[in-house]
Design a protein around this motif. Structure first.
Motif, PDB file in Angstrom:
ATOM      1  N   THR A   1      60.144  96.588  74.604  1.00 40.69           N
ATOM      2  CA  THR A   1      61.113  96.267  75.664  1.00 40.69           C
ATOM      3  C   THR A   1      60.525  96.362  77.067  1.00 40.69           C
ATOM      4  OG1 THR A   1      61.880  98.570  75.685  1.00 40.69           O
ATOM      5  CG2 THR A   1      63.065  97.032  74.261  1.00 40.69           C
ATOM      6  N   LEU A   2      59.406  97.084  77.219  1.00 38.96           N
ATOM      7  CA  LEU A   2      58.846  97.333  78.547  1.00 38.96           C
ATOM      8  C   LEU A   2      58.475  96.064  79.310  1.00 38.96           C
ATOM      9  CD1 LEU A   2      57.804  99.281  80.726  1.00 38.96           C
ATOM     10  CD2 LEU A   2      55.638  99.403  79.463  1.00 38.96           C
ATOM     11  N   PRO A   3      57.744  95.085  78.725  1.00 41.10           N
ATOM     12  CA  PRO A   3      57.298  93.932  79.526  1.00 41.10           C
ATOM     13  C   PRO A   3      58.426  93.170  80.204  1.00 41.10           C
ATOM     14  CG  PRO A   3      56.162  93.998  77.410  1.00 41.10           C
ATOM     15  CD  PRO A   3      57.255  95.015  77.333  1.00 41.10           C
ATOM     16  N   THR A   4      59.483  92.845  79.472  1.00 39.05           N
ATOM     17  CA  THR A   4      60.560  92.065  80.078  1.00 39.05           C
ATOM     18  C   THR A   4      61.402  92.914  81.022  1.00 39.05           C
ATOM     19  OG1 THR A   4      61.888  92.458  78.080  1.00 39.05           O
ATOM     20  CG2 THR A   4      60.718  90.369  78.230  1.00 39.05           C
ATOM     21  N   MET A   5      61.512  94.207  80.732  1.00 36.95           N
ATOM     22  CA  MET A   5      62.252  95.086  81.640  1.00 36.95           C
ATOM     23  C   MET A   5      61.568  95.128  83.006  1.00 36.95           C
ATOM     24  SD  MET A   5      65.024  97.017  81.575  1.00 36.95           S
ATOM     25  CE  MET A   5      65.302  97.644  79.915  1.00 36.95           C
ATOM     26  N   LEU A   6      60.236  95.259  83.008  1.00 34.13           N
ATOM     27  CA  LEU A   6      59.485  95.260  84.273  1.00 34.13           C
ATOM     28  C   LEU A   6      59.548  93.889  84.942  1.00 34.13           C
ATOM     29  CD1 LEU A   6      56.293  97.344  83.404  1.00 34.13           C
ATOM     30  CD2 LEU A   6      58.326  98.077  84.654  1.00 34.13           C
ATOM     31  N   ALA A   7      59.502  92.820  84.140  1.00 34.70           N
ATOM     32  CA  ALA A   7      59.556  91.471  84.702  1.00 34.70           C
ATOM     33  C   ALA A   7      60.866  91.236  85.446  1.00 34.70           C
ATOM     34  CB  ALA A   7      59.380  90.433  83.598  1.00 34.70           C
TER      35      ALA A   7
ATOM     36  N   PHE B   1      69.908 108.663  67.116  1.00 37.39           N
ATOM     37  CA  PHE B   1      69.734 107.262  66.710  1.00 37.39           C
ATOM     38  C   PHE B   1      71.050 106.608  66.315  1.00 37.39           C
ATOM     39  CE2 PHE B   1      68.997 104.130  63.287  1.00 37.39           C
ATOM     40  CZ  PHE B   1      68.263 103.193  64.007  1.00 37.39           C
ATOM     41  N   PHE B   2      71.820 107.253  65.445  1.00 41.22           N
ATOM     42  CA  PHE B   2      72.984 106.593  64.866  1.00 41.22           C
ATOM     43  C   PHE B   2      74.202 106.588  65.785  1.00 41.22           C
ATOM     44  CE2 PHE B   2      70.661 107.088  60.838  1.00 41.22           C
ATOM     45  CZ  PHE B   2      70.885 105.836  60.285  1.00 41.22           C
ATOM     46  N   VAL B   3      74.380 107.593  66.635  1.00 42.08           N
ATOM     47  CA  VAL B   3      75.541 107.599  67.534  1.00 42.08           C
ATOM     48  C   VAL B   3      75.502 106.409  68.498  1.00 42.08           C
ATOM     49  CG1 VAL B   3      76.681 108.850  69.409  1.00 42.08           C
ATOM     50  CG2 VAL B   3      76.023 110.064  67.329  1.00 42.08           C
ATOM     51  N   PRO B   4      74.360 106.128  69.185  1.00 42.65           N
ATOM     52  CA  PRO B   4      74.327 104.918  70.019  1.00 42.65           C
ATOM     53  C   PRO B   4      74.501 103.629  69.222  1.00 42.65           C
ATOM     54  CG  PRO B   4      72.564 106.412  70.650  1.00 42.65           C
ATOM     55  CD  PRO B   4      73.152 106.950  69.381  1.00 42.65           C
TER      56      PRO B   4
ATOM     57  N   ILE C   1      66.840  82.825  80.116  1.00 47.69           N
ATOM     58  CA  ILE C   1      66.926  83.640  81.327  1.00 47.69           C
ATOM     59  C   ILE C   1      67.465  85.010  80.950  1.00 47.69           C
ATOM     60  CG2 ILE C   1      67.913  83.863  83.625  1.00 47.69           C
ATOM     61  CD1 ILE C   1      66.005  81.523  83.347  1.00 47.69           C
ATOM     62  N   LEU C   2      66.712  86.033  81.253  1.00 45.46           N
ATOM     63  CA  LEU C   2      67.127  87.410  80.997  1.00 45.46           C
ATOM     64  C   LEU C   2      67.940  87.892  82.195  1.00 45.46           C
ATOM     65  CD1 LEU C   2      63.680  88.670  79.664  1.00 45.46           C
ATOM     66  CD2 LEU C   2      65.689  88.096  78.283  1.00 45.46           C
ATOM     67  N   ARG C   3      69.234  88.033  82.015  1.00 42.44           N
ATOM     68  CA  ARG C   3      70.113  88.377  83.135  1.00 42.44           C
ATOM     69  C   ARG C   3      69.883  89.803  83.606  1.00 42.44           C
ATOM     70  NH1 ARG C   3      76.125  87.102  81.835  1.00 42.44           N
ATOM     71  NH2 ARG C   3      76.299  87.502  84.073  1.00 42.44           N
ATOM     72  N   GLY C   4      69.535  90.682  82.680  1.00 46.19           N
ATOM     73  CA  GLY C   4      69.238  92.058  83.073  1.00 46.19           C
ATOM     74  C   GLY C   4      70.472  92.841  83.448  1.00 46.19           C
TER      75      GLY C   4
ATOM     76  N   ILE D   1      75.704  96.159  78.565  1.00 48.79           N
ATOM     77  CA  ILE D   1      74.277  96.208  78.881  1.00 48.79           C
ATOM     78  C   ILE D   1      73.753  97.641  78.825  1.00 48.79           C
ATOM     79  CG2 ILE D   1      72.598  95.850  80.734  1.00 48.79           C
ATOM     80  CD1 ILE D   1      74.375  93.452  81.595  1.00 48.79           C
ATOM     81  N   LEU D   2      74.492  98.572  79.417  1.00 47.53           N
ATOM     82  CA  LEU D   2      74.063  99.966  79.421  1.00 47.53           C
ATOM     83  C   LEU D   2      74.054 100.553  78.015  1.00 47.53           C
ATOM     84  CD1 LEU D   2      75.830 101.366  82.626  1.00 47.53           C
ATOM     85  CD2 LEU D   2      73.414 100.818  82.314  1.00 47.53           C
ATOM     86  N   MET D   3      75.031 100.183  77.198  1.00 46.83           N
ATOM     87  CA  MET D   3      75.062 100.673  75.825  1.00 46.83           C
ATOM     88  C   MET D   3      73.841 100.187  75.044  1.00 46.83           C
ATOM     89  SD  MET D   3      77.494 102.749  75.173  1.00 46.83           S
ATOM     90  CE  MET D   3      77.390 102.712  73.386  1.00 46.83           C
ATOM     91  N   ALA D   4      73.463  98.918  75.250  1.00 45.98           N
ATOM     92  CA  ALA D   4      72.284  98.380  74.571  1.00 45.98           C
ATOM     93  C   ALA D   4      71.017  99.076  75.049  1.00 45.98           C
ATOM     94  CB  ALA D   4      72.183  96.875  74.803  1.00 45.98           C
ATOM     95  N   ASP D   5      70.938  99.352  76.360  1.00 43.78           N
ATOM     96  CA  ASP D   5      69.765 100.053  76.900  1.00 43.78           C
ATOM     97  C   ASP D   5      69.674 101.472  76.352  1.00 43.78           C
ATOM     98  OD1 ASP D   5      69.020  97.859  78.391  1.00 43.78           O
ATOM     99  OD2 ASP D   5      70.110  98.496  80.181  1.00 43.78           O
ATOM    100  N   ILE D   6      70.815 102.150  76.278  1.00 41.97           N
ATOM    101  CA  ILE D   6      70.835 103.510  75.733  1.00 41.97           C
ATOM    102  C   ILE D   6      70.407 103.507  74.280  1.00 41.97           C
ATOM    103  CG2 ILE D   6      72.377 105.412  75.068  1.00 41.97           C
ATOM    104  CD1 ILE D   6      73.966 104.823  77.641  1.00 41.97           C
ATOM    105  N   TYR D   7      70.924 102.532  73.528  1.00 43.32           N
ATOM    106  CA  TYR D   7      70.622 102.421  72.098  1.00 43.32           C
ATOM    107  C   TYR D   7      69.123 102.232  71.851  1.00 43.32           C
ATOM    108  CZ  TYR D   7      69.852  98.948  68.332  1.00 43.32           C
ATOM    109  OH  TYR D   7      69.346  98.202  67.303  1.00 43.32           O
TER     110      TYR D   7
END
Length: 315
Positions: free
Chosen positions: A79-85, A253-256, A15-18, A276-282
């Motif tokens: 990452t797009l398919p699961t993000m939209l899902a 690339f490297f800072v995130p 389950i992708l909590r999102g 979660i936001l840090m992973a999305d930014i990265y």
């Protein structure tokens, strides 16, 4: 709910909590992420088309920029398919095999981006420190071999991780932390001894991101040393300007990456939303910002884009 004790007979479902706790603003998040993906797609496709059509840009530096753009497109598509899902269809379930495939591509493109940035640092090093030998060192054949080596290294170091994960049993629940699959996130759900995967993952990060960042730093130490030896201040500024775009994308690339590592190691008390936001930014920041950096900072690409859209006569 999956019977985790019978995972041999039935493939696990994760389950992708999102974005837990932000379910009421999913529609706004969907708009925000769709805009980010749209910018990433349009920006990188534009960069590729300009370099492809303009023969004057068929040079080593622009070939590496093309490789970076292709990699950023691959990362976005991963990452797009699961993000939209999760955000649009409210369908957070993902089969284990699909999850393994997604994390394979995400991590492959991550390490490939690091490899390409290292290759671009080498390109700038040769261009500034050995300008008279630039065309003889970085031939089309050499560039092709560098690109192939980057790809094979990235594929080679990531391939064992999904293969090992397929043989693990999962009994610690099935909820992942993000809207996409990552190796460490899946690994924490395993009730099998996962020390091999954990140690291997750490060694891969050190041998790729760690080594690449060191070599990039060494390249720029040598570049700065060479540039400071140039008598003319105007030539010094011109030399530094040719490196400015690459320095920007390296930081993007490297800072995130460093930020995600610090939050993961020392920010266990922080809200899950921060992680979660840090992973999305990265994962999203480089594909979105890299084409913008090269469109603004690189004159030849900027003029090519203006010509492509009919805003300027052909130069």
């Amino acid at each position: 709910m999956v019977d985790w004790n019978n995972s041999d007979a039935m493939e696990p479902i994760f389950i992708l909590r999102g974005f837990p706790g932000l379910e009421n603003v999913h529609s706004w998040l969907l708009i925000l992420f769709c805009l980010a993906y749209l910018v990433a797609f349009m920006g990188n496709v534009t960069i590729l088309s300009v370099i492809w059509m303009e023969s004057s840009l068929h040079q080593p530096m622009y070939y590496f920029i093309s490789n970076l753009a292709v990699n950023d497109l691959g990362m976005s598509l991963s990452t797009l398919p699961t993000m939209l899902a999760v955000l649009w269809l409210d369908a957070p379930e993902i089969q284990a095999s699909a999850c393994y495939a997604q994390l394979f591509f995400i991590h492959t493109f991550t390490f490939l981006e690091s490899s390409v940035l290292l290759a671009m640092a080498f390109d700038r090093f040769v261009a500034i420190c050995h300008p008279l030998r630039y065309s003889t060192i970085l031939t089309n054949s050499v560039i092709g071999k560098i690109a192939l080596a980057c790809l094979l290294r990235s594929l080679g170091v990531v391939l064992p991780t999904p293969l090992l994960l397929r043989h693990y049993h999962y009994c610690h629940g099935n909820a992942l932390s993000h809207a996409f699959c990552l190796h460490q996130d899946v690994l924490r759900l395993s009730c099998t001894d996962a020390k091999i995967n954990s140690i291997y993952g750490l060694c891969v990060v050190i041998a790729t991101l760690g080594v690449d960042s060191i070599f990039i730093l060494v390249s720029y130490v040598l570049i700065v040393n060479t540039v400071l030896g140039i008598a003319s201040r105007e030539e010094q500024l011109k030399a530094f300007n040719t490196c400015a775009s690459h320095i920007c994308v390296v930081l993007i690339f490297f800072v995130p990456v460093i930020g995600v590592s610090i939050v993961h190691r020392f920010g266990k008390h922080l809200s899950p939303i921060v992680h979660i936001l840090m992973a999305d930014i990265y994962l999203l920041l480089p594909p979105v910002l890299n084409p913008i950096v090269y469109s603004v900072r690189t004159k030849q690409i900027r003029l090519g884009i203006l010509w492509k859209f009919g805003l300027k006569r052909r130069y």
